[in-house]
Design a protein around this motif. Structure first.
Motif, PDB file in Angstrom:
ATOM      1  N   ASP A 120     -34.753  28.142  26.588  1.00  0.00           N
ATOM      2  CA  ASP A 120     -35.417  28.609  25.366  1.00  0.00           C
ATOM      3  C   ASP A 120     -34.950  27.777  24.175  1.00  0.00           C
ATOM      4  O   ASP A 120     -33.883  28.025  23.640  1.00  0.00           O
ATOM      5  CB  ASP A 120     -35.104  30.086  25.144  1.00  0.00           C
ATOM      6  CG  ASP A 120     -35.972  30.692  24.047  1.00  0.00           C
ATOM      7  OD1 ASP A 120     -36.774  29.939  23.434  1.00  0.00           O
ATOM      8  OD2 ASP A 120     -35.839  31.894  23.783  1.00  0.00           O
ATOM      9  N   GLU A 121     -35.739  26.812  23.792  1.00  0.00           N
ATOM     10  CA  GLU A 121     -35.386  25.903  22.704  1.00  0.00           C
ATOM     11  C   GLU A 121     -33.927  25.462  22.783  1.00  0.00           C
ATOM     12  O   GLU A 121     -33.146  25.676  21.858  1.00  0.00           O
ATOM     13  CB  GLU A 121     -35.635  26.575  21.343  1.00  0.00           C
ATOM     14  CG  GLU A 121     -37.075  27.039  21.203  1.00  0.00           C
ATOM     15  CD  GLU A 121     -37.372  27.534  19.796  1.00  0.00           C
ATOM     16  OE1 GLU A 121     -36.843  26.916  18.849  1.00  0.00           O
ATOM     17  OE2 GLU A 121     -38.119  28.508  19.644  1.00  0.00           O
ATOM     18  N   THR A 146     -40.727  33.065  23.628  1.00  0.00           N
ATOM     19  CA  THR A 146     -39.490  33.671  24.120  1.00  0.00           C
ATOM     20  C   THR A 146     -39.784  34.926  24.925  1.00  0.00           C
ATOM     21  O   THR A 146     -39.171  35.173  25.969  1.00  0.00           O
ATOM     22  CB  THR A 146     -38.573  34.013  22.929  1.00  0.00           C
ATOM     23  OG1 THR A 146     -38.256  32.815  22.245  1.00  0.00           O
ATOM     24  CG2 THR A 146     -37.301  34.679  23.390  1.00  0.00           C
TER      25      THR A 146
HETATM   26 MG   LIG Z   1     -38.284  32.084  20.533  1.00  0.00          MG
END
Ligand SMILES: [Mg+2]
Ligand SMILES: Nc1ncnc2c1ncn2[C@@H]1O[C@H](COP(=O)(O)OP(=O)(O)OP(=O)(O)O)[C@@H](O)[C@H]1O
Lengths: 281, 250
Positions: free
Chosen positions: B171-172, B43
């Motif tokens: 992000d995911e 991240t």
């Molecule tokens: Mg993360």
């Protein structure tokens, strides 16, 4: 064994009845006050009461139009002074929770909240009334605004603090500048809490008398001039209720009823608004 | 030529070095996946690309990120973020806005003026690109938060796409969603790479192997391995990658 269960149930019932009884009792004062105001004030209420000015002694049919207008002017002025400032401070406090300035600001807001209203009136008297050489709606509005400020700051801070930072990041990630993110994303998301706080603050100062005694003073005539003294509902009540005349007492009761109805309206609106406008995240 | 070139990127939070000397070139109109165990700095890498790291007061960045030949840290952060869209782990539509306004938010909030027809067309094309149009076309005036989680995430993708970014950072994006919603987002990612470069952070090895052209494997802030996904998933070059892929840790 059965006897024990039985007596326990009885104890439960008694306890429950007591709780109910005292809950009802706590509502009683409000109901009594409202009822009393209704009985005393209702007879004064009619169309002329709202639109006419006070009449000279001995003449019937006077009204409180000047006080209604004056109170609205004072609250409007207080609103205009306290809301922008309170919002900005609230935004600062929620955005910079741990800064040293935030600590001092939070502390001073708390202390400000505890300052007696008569003292606030006196301070405004020496800051505004003396230099401008006149009692004025502006001075009255400033005194009320100063009293509204802490409530608005706290409401704004507490509301904005609860808004998830993901929202701010979503906006910044779209290339939205920080100030626009605060004004157009964060503040609207907290609007219901902020408006509730503003309504409660208005309700709180609408009935304040002490700070008006030497700021807005009072005025038996219509006035919407910020630089001149104005009448207000609490001041009119104080003035009429302490007079020796029956007719004026009646007007004071009527004005009290109107004032309480207004405050009640603000409080109920605040409640409804929190429920209706709640933003889901 | 690479659209984005990360060169010796180091990010630290006070004492904690979260990203250590990461370099990689991102190829245009491909999907690049970043994998690695929790806390390895994925991240952080993404956020230093669209400069969201600047929100954290303690974040220090060293190294360079080059966007189409320009030093990204020398550009205006707001303009960089309009060119590089981001989708977060949890769907975060604007709760006070309608579905329509959410998609148009990049324009409305930035005060970029478009006439009604242009905006309508933009909202429709973005929602179509995010495979959400058919589900919401009759309720564009409803709040975005009434949608299901998967729909909200696609709404966030549409919102990012509406600014016509050159790069999308995801992000995911599926980790908060159920398998069915996750599958629809995955399909979407594959479809989107025709028009936009995608950088995808994921915990899901199967997902990375299904959608990505390139894969980066990070471990404890370092870039362990970076290359074609086809190669990495069949014959990883580093022992740590192999252990991660076979589930020994992470
Ligand atoms: Mg993360
Ligand atoms: N704002 C911050 N302030 C301080 N430390 C941070 C911050 N953001 C990240 N870190 C630290 O940086 C390191 C990397 O975090 P990062 O969020 O990039 O990991 P990640 O690979 O995305 O993990 P996950 O898979 O759990 O999302 C962690 O040790 C984390 O504690």
């Amino acid at each position: 064994m059965r006897g024990a269960v039985y007596s326990r149930q009885i104890m439960d019932k008694i306890f429950f009845s007591l709780v109910c009884f005292f809950s009802c009792l706590s509502v009683l004062p409000l109901i009594l006050i409202l009822g009393y105001l209704l009985v005393k004030g209702l007879s004064a209420l009619n169309w002329r009461f709202f639109v006419r000015l006070p009449q000279p002694l001995g003449e019937a049919g006077g009204g409180i139009a000047n006080a209604l207008g004056g109170s609205l002017l004072l609250l409007g002025t207080a609103f205009a002074l306290a809301v922008p400032l309170g919002l900005l401070v609230g935004i600062y406090l929620s955005e910079n929770r741990k800064s040293r300035l935030a600590g001092y600001a939070r502390l001073s807001v708390e202390i400000l909240q505890g300052i007696p209203s008569i003292v606030i009136g006196m301070v405004i008297y020496s800051w505004l009334v003396l230099p401008l050489k006149s009692f004025s709606a502006l001075a009255g509005g400033a005194a009320l605004g100063l009293m509204m400020l802490p409530v608005i700051v706290r409401a704004a801070e507490e509301t904005l603090k609860l808004i998830p930072s993901a929202l701010k990041e979503a906006s910044l990630a779209l290339g939205v500048p920080y100030y626009r993110t605060i004004l157009r994303v964060i503040t609207p998301a907290g609007l219901s809490g902020i408006v509730t706080g503003i309504l409660l603050a208005l309700a709180r100062v609408a009935g304040e008398t002490a700070p008006l005694l030497f700021t807005a003073f009072g005025n038996p005539f219509w006035s919407f001039h910020l630089g001149r003294p104005v009448e207000s509902l609490p001041h009119l009540i104080f003035y009429y209720a302490t007079s020796p005349y029956e007719e004026w007492h009646r007007l004071a009761w009527g004005a009290s009823f109107v004032l309480v109805a207004g405050v009640l309206f603000l409080n109920v609106s605040a409640k409804l608004l929190t429920r209706r406008w709640r933003v889901q995240f | 030529m690479a659209i984005l070139s990360i060169q010796n990127l180091c990010v630290s939070f006070q004492e904690n070095m979260a990203v250590k000397n990461v370099s990689m070139d991102i190829t245009e109109k491909k999907v690049t996946a970043i994998m690695g165990p929790s806390g390895c700095g994925k991240t952080t890498v993404l956020r230093s690309i669209n400069r969201l790291h600047e929100l954290s007061a303690h974040a220090r960045v060293a190294g360079r990120v080059i966007l189409r030949g320009e030093d990204l840290y020398a550009l205006d952060a707001m303009l960089v973020r309009r060119r590089i869209g981001m989708v977060f782990q949890r769907p975060n539509p604007f709760p006070t806005m309608s579905i329509y306004d959410n998609v148009a938010a990049g324009y409305l909030l930035n005060g970029l003026r478009l006439d009604r027809r242009e905006l309508d067309a933009l909202v429709e094309s973005s929602l179509r690109a995010a495979a959400l149009w058919d589900e919401v076309k009759d309720s564009l005036r409803k709040r975005g938060t009434f949608l299901s989680g998967g729909q909200q995430q696609r709404l966030c993708i549409a919102r990012a796409l509406a600014l016509r970014p050159e790069i999308m950072l995801l992000d995911e994006p599926t980790s908060a969603l159920d398998p069915k919603a996750a599958a629809s987002i995955e399909e979407l990612i594959v479809r989107l790479k025709d028009s936009v470069t995608i950088l995808l952070v994921t915990h899901n090895i199967a997902q990375a192997s299904r959608v990505s052209d390139f894969t980066a494997f990070m471990y404890l802030g370092e870039l362990v391995e970076f290359g074609l996904s086809a190669k990495m998933f069949t014959a990883p070059g580093d022992k740590r990658t192999e252990e991660y892929l076979t589930g020994k840790f992470g």
